[in-house]
Design a protein around this motif. Structure first.
Motif, PDB file in Angstrom:
ATOM      1  N   ARG A   1       3.696  -4.097  -7.594  1.00  0.00           N
ATOM      2  CA  ARG A   1       3.767  -5.022  -6.466  1.00  0.00           C
ATOM      3  C   ARG A   1       3.078  -4.461  -5.231  1.00  0.00           C
ATOM      4  O   ARG A   1       2.659  -5.206  -4.340  1.00  0.00           O
ATOM      5  N   MET A   2       2.933  -3.138  -5.183  1.00  0.00           N
ATOM      6  CA  MET A   2       2.216  -2.524  -4.066  1.00  0.00           C
ATOM      7  C   MET A   2       0.750  -2.961  -4.041  1.00  0.00           C
ATOM      8  O   MET A   2       0.127  -3.031  -2.970  1.00  0.00           O
ATOM      9  N   LEU A   3       0.190  -3.255  -5.236  1.00  0.00           N
ATOM     10  CA  LEU A   3      -1.220  -3.653  -5.289  1.00  0.00           C
ATOM     11  C   LEU A   3      -1.477  -4.907  -4.469  1.00  0.00           C
ATOM     12  O   LEU A   3      -2.531  -5.045  -3.845  1.00  0.00           O
ATOM     13  N   ALA A   4      -0.520  -5.828  -4.494  1.00  0.00           N
ATOM     14  CA  ALA A   4      -0.716  -7.059  -3.725  1.00  0.00           C
ATOM     15  C   ALA A   4      -0.790  -6.756  -2.235  1.00  0.00           C
ATOM     16  O   ALA A   4      -1.604  -7.341  -1.507  1.00  0.00           O
ATOM     17  N   ASP A   5       0.037  -5.822  -1.760  1.00  0.00           N
ATOM     18  CA  ASP A   5       0.000  -5.457  -0.347  1.00  0.00           C
ATOM     19  C   ASP A   5      -1.288  -4.719   0.002  1.00  0.00           C
ATOM     20  O   ASP A   5      -1.878  -4.942   1.067  1.00  0.00           O
ATOM     21  N   LEU A   6      -1.742  -3.845  -0.891  1.00  0.00           N
ATOM     22  CA  LEU A   6      -3.004  -3.139  -0.653  1.00  0.00           C
ATOM     23  C   LEU A   6      -4.179  -4.119  -0.678  1.00  0.00           C
ATOM     24  O   LEU A   6      -5.108  -4.017   0.127  1.00  0.00           O
ATOM     25  N   ARG A   7      -4.131  -5.075  -1.593  1.00  0.00           N
ATOM     26  CA  ARG A   7      -5.221  -6.045  -1.669  1.00  0.00           C
ATOM     27  C   ARG A   7      -5.294  -6.896  -0.409  1.00  0.00           C
ATOM     28  O   ARG A   7      -6.377  -7.134   0.134  1.00  0.00           O
ATOM     29  N   ARG A   8      -4.130  -7.360   0.075  1.00  0.00           N
ATOM     30  CA  ARG A   8      -4.134  -8.159   1.305  1.00  0.00           C
ATOM     31  C   ARG A   8      -4.675  -7.349   2.470  1.00  0.00           C
ATOM     32  O   ARG A   8      -5.407  -7.871   3.330  1.00  0.00           O
ATOM     33  N   ALA A   9      -4.330  -6.059   2.505  1.00  0.00           N
ATOM     34  CA  ALA A   9      -4.857  -5.199   3.566  1.00  0.00           C
ATOM     35  C   ALA A   9      -6.377  -5.092   3.455  1.00  0.00           C
ATOM     36  O   ALA A   9      -7.101  -5.201   4.457  1.00  0.00           O
ATOM     37  N   ALA A  10      -6.863  -4.900   2.234  1.00  0.00           N
ATOM     38  CA  ALA A  10      -8.313  -4.782   2.038  1.00  0.00           C
ATOM     39  C   ALA A  10      -9.031  -6.085   2.401  1.00  0.00           C
ATOM     40  O   ALA A  10     -10.118  -6.069   2.988  1.00  0.00           O
ATOM     41  N   GLU A  11      -8.432  -7.224   2.063  1.00  0.00           N
ATOM     42  CA  GLU A  11      -9.059  -8.512   2.343  1.00  0.00           C
ATOM     43  C   GLU A  11      -9.201  -8.774   3.831  1.00  0.00           C
ATOM     44  O   GLU A  11     -10.149  -9.454   4.257  1.00  0.00           O
ATOM     45  N   ARG A  12      -8.288  -8.263   4.632  1.00  0.00           N
ATOM     46  CA  ARG A  12      -8.404  -8.499   6.078  1.00  0.00           C
ATOM     47  C   ARG A  12      -9.214  -7.396   6.766  1.00  0.00           C
ATOM     48  O   ARG A  12      -9.331  -7.386   7.995  1.00  0.00           O
ATOM     49  N   GLY A  13      -9.773  -6.473   5.985  1.00  0.00           N
ATOM     50  CA  GLY A  13     -10.695  -5.492   6.542  1.00  0.00           C
ATOM     51  C   GLY A  13     -10.173  -4.085   6.674  1.00  0.00           C
ATOM     52  O   GLY A  13     -10.914  -3.190   7.116  1.00  0.00           O
ATOM     53  N   ALA A  14      -8.922  -3.834   6.296  1.00  0.00           N
ATOM     54  CA  ALA A  14      -8.410  -2.464   6.339  1.00  0.00           C
ATOM     55  C   ALA A  14      -9.112  -1.621   5.273  1.00  0.00           C
ATOM     56  O   ALA A  14      -9.459  -2.116   4.206  1.00  0.00           O
ATOM     57  N   ARG A  15      -9.309  -0.348   5.582  1.00  0.00           N
ATOM     58  CA  ARG A  15      -9.879   0.569   4.598  1.00  0.00           C
ATOM     59  C   ARG A  15      -8.749   1.169   3.772  1.00  0.00           C
ATOM     60  O   ARG A  15      -7.748   1.638   4.318  1.00  0.00           O
ATOM     61  N   VAL A  16      -8.905   1.152   2.466  1.00  0.00           N
ATOM     62  CA  VAL A  16      -7.951   1.770   1.554  1.00  0.00           C
ATOM     63  C   VAL A  16      -8.651   2.964   0.922  1.00  0.00           C
ATOM     64  O   VAL A  16      -9.635   2.816   0.197  1.00  0.00           O
ATOM     65  N   VAL A  17      -8.161   4.157   1.244  1.00  0.00           N
ATOM     66  CA  VAL A  17      -8.799   5.408   0.828  1.00  0.00           C
ATOM     67  C   VAL A  17      -7.928   6.059  -0.241  1.00  0.00           C
ATOM     68  O   VAL A  17      -6.786   6.455   0.034  1.00  0.00           O
ATOM     69  N   ALA A  18      -8.436   6.145  -1.468  1.00  0.00           N
ATOM     70  CA  ALA A  18      -7.681   6.715  -2.582  1.00  0.00           C
ATOM     71  C   ALA A  18      -8.075   8.169  -2.799  1.00  0.00           C
ATOM     72  O   ALA A  18      -9.263   8.501  -2.823  1.00  0.00           O
ATOM     73  N   PHE A  19      -7.075   9.013  -2.949  1.00  0.00           N
ATOM     74  CA  PHE A  19      -7.267  10.400  -3.381  1.00  0.00           C
ATOM     75  C   PHE A  19      -6.516  10.535  -4.710  1.00  0.00           C
ATOM     76  O   PHE A  19      -5.282  10.551  -4.734  1.00  0.00           O
ATOM     77  N   ASN A  20      -7.248  10.620  -5.809  1.00  0.00           N
ATOM     78  CA  ASN A  20      -6.612  10.712  -7.118  1.00  0.00           C
ATOM     79  C   ASN A  20      -7.586  11.367  -8.083  1.00  0.00           C
ATOM     80  O   ASN A  20      -8.712  10.906  -8.215  1.00  0.00           O
ATOM     81  N   PRO A  21      -7.174  12.425  -8.792  1.00  0.00           N
ATOM     82  CA  PRO A  21      -8.102  13.074  -9.721  1.00  0.00           C
ATOM     83  C   PRO A  21      -8.612  12.137 -10.807  1.00  0.00           C
ATOM     84  O   PRO A  21      -9.767  12.214 -11.211  1.00  0.00           O
TER      85      PRO A  21
END
Length: 770
Positions: free
Chosen positions: A227-247
């Motif tokens: 369910r977190m993906l939906a919140d991250l997607r909405r953030a990305a759609e309105r222009g927020a940068r989503v920066v992933a750190f994952n090996p």
């Protein structure tokens, strides 16, 4: 040399039709699709039950579909019409069942009757509840000291069950509370308590709607909390940068197709999540954030030298933080050579991440077990907090620190007293409320509990849910520890491997699930409560008919054991089990923040526990947010592995058809794995260097030098996009390789993301133990 094959075919995006197909498959597999579907409409609803899966928060606005693919799996897993009755145990010995897989055991369905282990026949046999409680109580009373008993808690237990459980154990006389949080987010609680004065995050879901940048570190929300993906997607759609750190390059952090968006589903479309994706080496996150801080300081120095305003929040740093100068000195003393070597990132990548950070007025940092299961996890989380402090990114809307915990009430259990090191104020409140003296000596966490069972100083293990034997490291040693006990008791909904390691006296006590109706003796439907990762407390009431008339609630089982063990002079256990409002009244008396508990929890969406750090009130020793000045580790596990030519560093993680130790299926479609779990992921170039082919079967051998030989046999090699020298595979199958003797500094959390291993041809010679 054989050319390695291409990486496996994965889903093009998280969610989408694949998620819908998976939901249908698991509902049908439960053999109760209609009741499962009906139950889902009550998941995370004001008049329904809280999803028994993850602890991600529920939106204040709500909808009819507040569940995700893995929520469907959790609900259908519990709502199945498959049963494991006494006749099942009559057909199978415990020795035989130990040879079954985790998946096969749980697919037998719900436990239906209380069972006692019979050593002569090596079978569980039916027993009455009264007989079970009487023998459990007599055995506990027969121990020569209360600290001989271990009271384990799973994060799925409600606030009411957890409070009653700790009340029982403290009345009995011990603070031995090994807890599932000891194995996952203990480092978060310790680090945040030191940094901001509370061991919880500071954000609400609404902050994700306001943030300019969200740093997602060491977590895979597509599988672990979708369910977190939906919140991250909405953030990305309105222009927020989503920066992933994952090996590991995880599909859920790259693209997401919302199954609830009909237009998108019809078009087969998806939306990107991460604007930037960095792949540090295992254990390299602290170095990455140290490098980010180094860039920030350099840019700030240049701005001030040019007569421009500071890039830092100087007012916040002066008035509301401590030890800033010591931190600045630690950053200056850290070389770029060390940062790049440990992180595995380039300087350009770190500078790009710093550009995002500096270009955002409001920043959230969120992390999970990819950060918390290393030796230096506490220092890493302190470093993440340090970076957010630099520009005042805590205690403002759209900012904050956000550890994303697993089970739906693991945070709440700690809030209501599941703590082996309880605050004195809490114990004082308990003593005033109940008229007995609570023990003050600190108790055992998971690591200490295992050690105590192994050396014989602990004789009893009571498990409130969970699968202790499979969740913990060093599987054979933990099996030996449990089997050596005088008493083992497991409160559970389904059969698992922990139940197959009986002590001299052993009970399997079946309980109601989160989705089931819980009525008291007068027929009144009871509710329980849980706390999510955002400190929101929700009511939860099941709607399904119980799997068996013999089932009792967790609260009823705890009350029955307590009455049989310590009596009812100080606590009327039966009355508390018959009316959970009375338990909530007691929580209100003893735990800060729960005033008006019974009224407030019946409001739609519940209520938020006050979080002073979110208001910039820091209950630390200095009264301020505290910077830490830790040096980088002398060497990460990856650096130690790189010092030899044939050693890798392994992380264990979940498959997509899994939640913690619960196995829902044998597929991991986001990583292109189907029908099996004994796989190990590796960089294609590492396979070439090993002269191994994709699909080849290998054995993995732990390279930790402590005199114990550890081997995981018969795993298939799968090429994957991840850093050189790193491997990954699923727990619990690979927990056999995780040593008990390596654990987090200050946290005692297993180092399940930093396991040194060697890869051998299948059936190859086993190296001699050191």
């Amino acid at each position: 040399m054989d050319r390695p094959q291409a990486a496996p075919k994965r889903s093009s995006a998280a969610g989408g039709w694949g998620a819908l197909k998976s939901c249908g498959k698991h509902l049908l597999g439960s053999r109760a699709p209609l009741s499962g579907a009906r139950a889902l409409l009550s998941a995370n609803q004001p008049d329904g039950f809280d999803c028994p899966g993850c602890a991600w928060g529920d939106p204040a606005h709500g909808s009819s579909f507040e569940f995700c693919e893995n929520g469907v799996k959790a609900v259908s897993w519990e709502a199945t019409d498959k049963r494991t009755p006494p006749k099942f145990f009559a057909r199978h010995t415990v020795a035989e069942l130990r040879g079954w897989t985790d998946y096969a055991l749980e697919m037998e369905g719900r436990l239906t009757h209380p069972m006692r282990y019979d050593g002569q026949s090596d079978r569980y046999v039916p027993v009455t509840w009264d007989e079970a409680f009487a023998e459990i109580g007599a055995t506990l009373r027969g121990l020569d000291h209360p600290d001989r008993a271990e009271f384990y808690t799973s994060g799925r237990a409600s606030n009411e069950a957890a409070f009653l459980y700790q009340l029982f154990a403290r009345h009995y006389g011990t603070n031995n509370f090994p807890d599932c949080s000891n194995m996952c987010h203990e480092a978060s609680g310790i680090a945040l308590t030191e940094a901001i004065g509370i061991g919880k995050g500071t954000v609400l879901l609404e902050d994700f709607e306001k943030a300019d940048a969200i740093f997602v570190v060491g977590q895979n929300p597509g599988t672990n909390h979708p369910r977190m993906l939906a919140d991250l997607r909405r953030a990305a759609e309105r222009g927020a940068r989503v920066v992933a750190f994952n090996p590991v390059r995880e599909r859920g952090l790259e693209r997401f197709a919302d199954p609830q968006n009909s237009v998108e589903m019809l078009r087969g479309a998806s939306r990107p999540i991460a604007s930037h994706y960095f792949q540090p080496r295992l254990g390299g996150d602290m170095a990455a954030f140290r490098g980010l801080a180094k860039v920030v300081f350099s840019r700030d120095d240049a701005a001030r030298a040019a007569g421009k305003p500071s890039l830092l929040d100087r007012a916040f740093l002066r008035s509301q933080t401590s030890d800033f100068e010591a931190y600045r000195a630690a950053v200056d003393a850290t070389s770029w050579e060390a940062i790049l070597d440990q992180s595995g990132l380039t300087r350009a990548e770190i500078e790009t991440a710093a550009d995002v950070y500096l270009g955002a007025d409001k920043v959230i940092a969120t992390w999970a077990m990819g950060v918390t299961q290393h030796r230096h996890s506490v220092a890493t989380i302190r470093e993440i907090a340090n970076v957010l402090f630099l520009r005042g990114n805590v205690g403002r809307p759209g900012t904050g620190l956000c550890p994303v915990r697993g089970h739906s009430n693991v945070q709440g259990d700690r809030t209501v007293g599941i703590n082996e090191k309880p605050p004195a104020a809490f114990l004082d409140a308990m003593d005033r409320a109940f008229g007995f003296v609570s023990p003050r000596r600190h108790g055992h966490n998971v690591l200490a509990a295992i050690g105590a069972m192994l050396d014989g100083s602990a004789k009893a293990f009571i498990g409130l849910g969970g699968n202790f034997a499979r969740a913990t490291p060093d599987t054979p040693l933990v099996a030996k520890a449990l089997a050596s006990c005088e008493l083992t008791v497991h409160i559970a909904t389904k059969l698992n491997h922990s139940h197959l390691l009986p002590g001299r006296v052993s009970y399997l006590l079946p309980c109601l699930g989160r989705t089931e109706i819980d009525r008291n003796t007068k027929g009144k439907v009871q509710i329980v409560t849980v706390e999510d990762s955002m400190s929101m407390v929700h009511g939860s009431g099941g709607i399904n008919k119980p799997a068996s008339p013999e089932l009792r609630s967790e609260i009823g089982i705890i009350a029955g054991m307590a009455a049989a063990t310590v009596g009812s002079e100080h606590v009327d256990w039966a009355a508390l089990a018959d009316d959970y409002d009375r338990i909530r009244d007691l929580i209100e008396q003893t735990v800060p923040g729960f005033s008006g508990f019974n009224v407030r929890v019946r409001r739609p969406r519940g209520f938020m526990l006050r979080n002073l750090a979110a208001e910039r009130v820091f209950e630390t020793a200095s009264g301020k947010a505290g910077f830490s000045a830790d040096a980088l580790p002398v060497a990460t596990a990856h650096q130690r592995a790189a010092a030899t030519s044939d050693t890798f560093v392994l992380q264990t993680f979940r498959s997509h058809d899994q939640y913690n130790t619960t196995i829902y299926g044998l597929d991991d479609r986001y990583r292109g794995v189907y029908g099996e779990r004994r796989v190990v992921f590796a960089h294609p170039a590492d396979l070439a260097e090993l002269r191994a082919r994709a699909g080849e079967r290998v054995d993995l051998v732990c390279a930790h030098e402590d005199g114990i030989a550890r081997i995981a046999e018969d795993f298939r090699l799968v090429p994957f996009d991840m850093p050189r020298g790193c491997l990954a595979g699923y727990y619990p199958e690979l927990n056999v390789l995780v040593p008990l003797s390596t654990f987090g500094e200050l946290s005692d959390t297993p180092t399940s993301k930093s396991v040194l291993v060697k890869v051998l041809p299948r059936g190859g010679a086993m190296p001699a133990a050191a």
